[in-house]
Write an enzyme that holds these catalytic residues in place. Sequence first.
Site, short mmCIF file in Angstrom:
data_model
loop_
_atom_site.label_atom_id
_atom_site.label_comp_id
_atom_site.label_asym_id
_atom_site.label_seq_id
_atom_site.Cartn_x
_atom_site.Cartn_y
_atom_site.Cartn_z
CG ASP A 1 55.48 17.98 75.15
OD1 ASP A 1 56.68 17.75 75.34
OD2 ASP A 1 54.57 17.45 75.80
CB SER A 2 59.95 16.43 72.81
OG SER A 2 59.62 15.61 73.93
N GLY A 3 56.99 15.08 72.34
CA GLY A 3 56.38 13.80 72.05
C GLY A 3 56.62 12.76 73.11
N GLY A 4 57.46 13.07 74.10
CA GLY A 4 57.73 12.13 75.18
C GLY A 4 56.48 11.78 75.96
CG PHE A 5 52.39 13.62 78.04
CD1 PHE A 5 52.37 13.32 79.39
CD2 PHE A 5 51.19 13.67 77.35
CE1 PHE A 5 51.16 13.08 80.05
CE2 PHE A 5 49.98 13.44 78.00
CZ PHE A 5 49.96 13.15 79.35
CG ASP B 1 60.61 14.00 78.69
OD1 ASP B 1 60.02 13.92 77.59
OD2 ASP B 1 60.02 14.30 79.73
CD GLN C 1 60.46 13.14 83.42
OE1 GLN C 1 59.82 12.73 84.38
NE2 GLN C 1 59.86 13.70 82.37
N GLY D 1 56.95 14.92 84.44
CA GLY D 1 56.68 13.71 85.18
C GLY D 1 55.85 13.88 86.42
CG ASP E 1 51.38 22.37 79.19
OD1 ASP E 1 50.65 21.47 78.72
OD2 ASP E 1 52.44 22.13 79.80
CB CYS F 1 34.12 36.47 84.37
SG CYS F 1 34.97 36.04 82.84
CB CYS G 1 35.25 36.20 79.22
SG CYS G 1 33.81 35.17 79.61
CB CYS H 1 30.95 36.56 81.79
SG CYS H 1 31.37 34.95 82.52
CG HIS I 1 33.94 31.39 81.44
ND1 HIS I 1 33.81 32.61 82.08
CD2 HIS I 1 34.15 30.46 82.42
CE1 HIS I 1 33.91 32.42 83.39
NE2 HIS I 1 34.11 31.12 83.62
#
Length: 372
Positions: A90-94, A144, A193, A220, A270, A308, A310, A313, A339
Amino acid sequence: MEFTLEAQSGKARACTIKTAHSTITTPVFMPVGTLGSVKALDMADMHDLLGAEIILANTYHMYLRPGDATVKKLGKLHKFTTYPKSFLTDSGGFQAFSLSDISKADANGIEFRSHIDGSKHYFTPTKVIDIQHNLGSDIMMILDDLVALPATQERIKLSIERTTQWAEKSIEYFRQKQQEGVGIEQNIFAIIQGGTDKAFRTKSATELCRLDYDGFAIGGLSVGETNQDMYDTVEHTLQHMPEDKPRYLMGVGTPEDLVENVERGIDMFDCVMPTRNARNGTLFTSFGRINIRGAKFKEDSAPIDPECDCLTCKRYSRAYLNHLFRSREITFFRLATIHNLHYYLTLMKQMRQAILEDRFREFKKEFYAKRA
């Protein structure tokens, strides 16, 4: 990048994305490894135990510590972390948005102060690409201008204007560097956006999707709007996005959000939810969420989720996990995170299989029936 649309069930899509480091089948959930590490797990857990094909790392955080030049010197993200599969950065905008008290956007980029030492930095569309070249991610996101919701029409309009301007600079610079032999194996996505305003989303999507990007993200959202507003915005925006490129919904979300948005045609997701909730004792199951700290689990010999398979579990009881959480044992973080991520990754596989068999509508009904 090679992108193949393999099947559809309604609008839900099963695709394959091939990068230089892995073959990613969609729908896909990308575990969040902000600092080049998924919290509480190591890369053997991610690769060998969970089989994740792609992890998200963050440009802002890796730039500040240990520094993108250091990561490049040590073999870029793949060698530095020892994770051999794909990375998306991710670019860093968030981060500029979430740390808005120490950041300020203008026409050319984002100025911010480090949350670590207070030092001043300035991200421009080209600088974040240079940083991601050093990181060596398979998919990089452009800078962005993200705004919280609700926001004024003026602020949203400014956001999409800046985002388009930055996107034009970004793709020109990225392709130029590829011609110079830099980032040849890397790919780049733009971020649409526009808040929940359909006219703004149409404008942003139309302007960005005419540019030569390898994929497109919807950004956004999940920043204060209702779930239904999010779903309606995604459904509207997808009409203006190409079918022959990946579609990524950023920062979303709950298992229900994943099912709803896969149904609408999203390929990639994500979110920190499975890892963050694990550390707080909230575990996701086929029948909904449970909070393992509850006293009712103190003598419960059942696994977290009987459906499950995993490691957690198969080996440990709810009672043992309740004990670990109440005792503040570090081991709890690992077992709970394994899990939750296993649940998310398995949910994506189940949706993919339902799409390939053209029974996504039936899958969705069963998904909600178990939660009833």
